[in-house]
Design a protein around this motif. Structure first.
Motif, short mmCIF file in Angstrom:
data_model
loop_
_atom_site.label_atom_id
_atom_site.label_comp_id
_atom_site.label_asym_id
_atom_site.label_seq_id
_atom_site.Cartn_x
_atom_site.Cartn_y
_atom_site.Cartn_z
N ILE A 2 -38.74 -45.46 -61.90
CA ILE A 2 -37.99 -46.11 -60.82
C ILE A 2 -36.60 -46.52 -61.32
O ILE A 2 -36.47 -47.06 -62.42
CB ILE A 2 -38.68 -47.40 -60.31
CG1 ILE A 2 -40.15 -47.13 -59.97
CG2 ILE A 2 -37.96 -47.93 -59.07
CD1 ILE A 2 -40.85 -48.34 -59.35
N ALA A 3 -35.59 -46.21 -60.51
CA ALA A 3 -34.25 -46.76 -60.76
C ALA A 3 -34.00 -47.80 -59.68
O ALA A 3 -34.22 -47.54 -58.50
CB ALA A 3 -33.21 -45.65 -60.70
N VAL A 31 -25.69 -49.29 -74.50
CA VAL A 31 -26.10 -48.24 -73.56
C VAL A 31 -27.17 -47.36 -74.19
O VAL A 31 -28.23 -47.12 -73.61
CB VAL A 31 -24.87 -47.40 -73.15
CG1 VAL A 31 -25.29 -46.11 -72.46
CG2 VAL A 31 -23.94 -48.22 -72.24
N PHE A 32 -26.88 -46.90 -75.40
CA PHE A 32 -27.85 -46.05 -76.10
C PHE A 32 -29.20 -46.75 -76.24
O PHE A 32 -30.25 -46.19 -75.92
CB PHE A 32 -27.31 -45.65 -77.48
CG PHE A 32 -28.30 -44.85 -78.29
CD1 PHE A 32 -28.34 -43.46 -78.17
CD2 PHE A 32 -29.20 -45.48 -79.15
CE1 PHE A 32 -29.27 -42.72 -78.90
CE2 PHE A 32 -30.12 -44.75 -79.88
CZ PHE A 32 -30.16 -43.37 -79.76
N GLU A 33 -29.16 -48.01 -76.68
CA GLU A 33 -30.41 -48.75 -76.91
C GLU A 33 -31.16 -49.02 -75.61
O GLU A 33 -32.39 -48.97 -75.56
CB GLU A 33 -30.11 -50.07 -77.63
CG GLU A 33 -29.70 -49.86 -79.08
CD GLU A 33 -29.00 -51.08 -79.68
OE1 GLU A 33 -28.88 -51.14 -80.91
OE2 GLU A 33 -28.58 -51.98 -78.91
N LEU A 48 -27.82 -39.04 -71.69
CA LEU A 48 -26.56 -39.79 -71.51
C LEU A 48 -25.41 -38.83 -71.23
O LEU A 48 -24.54 -39.11 -70.39
CB LEU A 48 -26.26 -40.63 -72.75
CG LEU A 48 -27.14 -41.88 -72.92
CD1 LEU A 48 -26.90 -42.54 -74.28
CD2 LEU A 48 -26.89 -42.87 -71.80
N ASP A 49 -25.44 -37.71 -71.91
CA ASP A 49 -24.41 -36.70 -71.71
C ASP A 49 -24.49 -36.13 -70.28
O ASP A 49 -23.50 -36.05 -69.57
CB ASP A 49 -24.60 -35.60 -72.77
CG ASP A 49 -23.47 -34.61 -72.73
OD1 ASP A 49 -22.34 -35.04 -72.45
OD2 ASP A 49 -23.73 -33.41 -72.96
N ALA A 81 -30.19 -42.90 -66.35
CA ALA A 81 -30.54 -42.30 -67.65
C ALA A 81 -31.88 -42.86 -68.14
O ALA A 81 -32.73 -42.13 -68.66
CB ALA A 81 -29.44 -42.55 -68.66
N ARG A 82 -32.04 -44.16 -67.93
CA ARG A 82 -33.27 -44.82 -68.36
C ARG A 82 -34.49 -44.31 -67.60
O ARG A 82 -35.56 -44.13 -68.16
CB ARG A 82 -33.11 -46.30 -68.11
CG ARG A 82 -33.62 -47.08 -69.24
CD ARG A 82 -32.95 -48.36 -69.19
NE ARG A 82 -33.87 -49.27 -68.53
CZ ARG A 82 -33.80 -50.58 -68.72
NH1 ARG A 82 -32.87 -51.08 -69.48
NH2 ARG A 82 -34.66 -51.35 -68.15
N ALA A 83 -34.28 -44.08 -66.31
CA ALA A 83 -35.40 -43.60 -65.51
C ALA A 83 -35.72 -42.14 -65.83
O ALA A 83 -36.85 -41.69 -65.71
CB ALA A 83 -35.07 -43.75 -64.02
#
Ligand code: ADP
Ligand code: MG
Length: 437
Positions: free
Chosen positions: A89-90, A102-104, A128-129, A155-157
């Protein structure tokens, strides 16, 4: 063939899902009621409804976060009883950890699952890219604009490569321009198959957003949340909000949402198929209709249908669609098994080929709803052109897929014979002759 099968693959399904909660003083409040829903592979489904119609509740039930009070939640053919990494879910408010980069923020999803660090790094950098965050890996959320934060949310989702991506109003916290840009980028990634997910459920209260994204748009009513309408939006993606078709869907859905007391179907039908929507064109070619009329005319204008079928060495079943077409177009009348030619029929038979076309087109325009509607649509289009798929997809609402195709074929054959419109078989486009390029 394979594609067709894929298109039919159901990823997630709700069957008769109802959710009630206990309100004040023990009253039972129904939030959503009897929801039937299928989310299919390669499709974007939009859930559209006013605030409080239960959209967020539905997303939580579909993803296994909440249990329905009654009904079933099926994911990949199995009952879903708890959250699964196969569904992401976003959220609207991004839900990022402010103390992580952001990366973490993205990597943490896989870290929690104990994935190998090198693999996490590869996957995180890749998503991320893809999502347009290249160069922002080390930034903290507070350094990012709303649009960039939502990219992190996406990106996380997506880093888990979910089979289903659910999005709860993901663009509604953004300013208009940012939202518009991000929507465009998002749909580009989806159509170019760069998003690692198989189906998308988008929850929104924004009609334009629903028309922009959805292959199917489900409209919910409020108190309790029920499905009011299901609208197939058969426009190719990377849609142009300025196009006539886009505006037509926008207007249709707007009318449905702003007229909660009206039946959605009756509103929908205004936009394409009017009262005559179930009229079915008999499957008969103009040549066959002409042949029948000639024969009846030669017999003095009246004949027994059974005798005719004998004469023609055809089964009655084969001749009936031709007779039906003659009746529909008011070229003949049928009473008690006798077929009688009408004035219009006589006019047609005694005319030369050009006059026949005129007579035929006149009868078609007066009696064949589908052809009439096609002409109406062609006239509303600026370039007077329309792809046949557009009509076929609509017909699927009223007929089986096979019959829809046949109805379209008949309408095209009749329209072309009457020179009401032209048809380009290579592009599949119908067009009005004066617009020929
Ligand atoms: P939407 O996302 O469409 O705005 P929600 O699913 O958030 O709708 O809520 C639907 C209705 O259910 C609202 O009237 C809301 O107040 C109510 N509701 C949702 N969850 C709860 C809860 N846990 N307790 C009480 N009411 C709730
Ligand atoms: Mg909500």
């Amino acid at each position: 063939m394979l594609k067709q099968n894929n298109e039919q693959t159901v990823i997630s399904e709700l069957r008769h899902v109802t959710k009630t909660i206990e309100g004040a003083r023990g009253t039972i409040v129904t939030i959503i009621e009897d929801i039937d829903l299928q989310l299919k592979k390669d499709k974007i489904t939009a859930l559209l409804g006013p605030s409080g119609s239960g959209k967020s509740t539905l997303i939580k039930i579909i993803s296994g976060l909440h249990k329905p009070t009654s009904g079933e939640v099926i994911f990949r053919d199995r009952p879903l009883t708890s959250p699964t990494p196969k569904i992401s879910i976003a959220f609207q408010n991004f839900a990022l950890f402010p103390w992580l980069t952001v990366f973490e923020n993205v990597a943490i999803v896989l870290k929690a699952k104990g994935v190998d660090d090198n693999l996490i790094k590869d996957k995180a950098l890749k998503i991320l890219d893809t999502i347009g965050l290249d160069g922002f890996e080390d930034a903290y959320p507070k350094e990012l604009s709303g649009g960039m934060k939502q990219r992190v949310g996406f990106a996380r989702a997506l880093i888990v490569e979910p089979e289903l991506l659910c999005m709860d109003e993901p663009f509604s916290a953004l300013d208009i321009l940012t939202a518009e840009n991000l929507r465009r980028e998002f749909i580009d990634l989806w159509t170019d198959r760069k998003l690692p997910t198989e189906a998308i459920l988008l929850v929104t209260h924004n009609i334009e957003e629903a028309v922009f994204f959805a292959d199917e748009c489900i409209i919910l009513s409020k108190n309790p949340g029920r499905i009011r309408a299901r609208i197939t939006i058969n426009l190719q993606h990377k849609r142009n909000p300025e196009s006539d078709e886009f505006k037509m869907f926008l207007d249709m859905i707007y009318q449905i949402l702003t007229n909660p007391e009206l039946e959605a179907q009756s509103i929908q039908s205004r936009y394409f198929v009017s009262k005559e929507k179930y009229q079915m064109l008999p499957n008969a070619k103009p040549g066959a209709i002409a042949g029948l009329l000639e024969l009846v005319f030669e017999r003095g204008g009246e004949e027994d249908i059974y005798k005719l079928s004998d004469e023609l060495q055809m089964e009655v079943d084969d001749i009936l669609p031709i007779v039906d077409a003659g009746v529909l177009l008011q070229f003949v009348k049928v009473t008690e098994g006798d077929i009688t030619i009408t004035e219009q029929g006589k006019e047609f038979v005694t005319a030369d080929i050009l006059e026949r076309k005129v007579s035929f087109s006149k009868q078609v325009m007066e009696n064949a709803a589908l052809v009439k509607q096609i002409i109406r649509l062609l006239n509303t289009k600026k370039n007077h052109r329309l792809h046949e798929d557009f009509i076929e997809e609509y017909l699927v609402k009223f007929f089986t897929a096979e019959e829809a195709k046949r109805q379209l074929d008949i309408a095209i054959t009749w329209g072309r014979f009457g020179e009401l419109f032209s048809y380009d078989a290579t592009t599949g486009e119908l067009y009005l002759e004066n617009s020929k390029s």
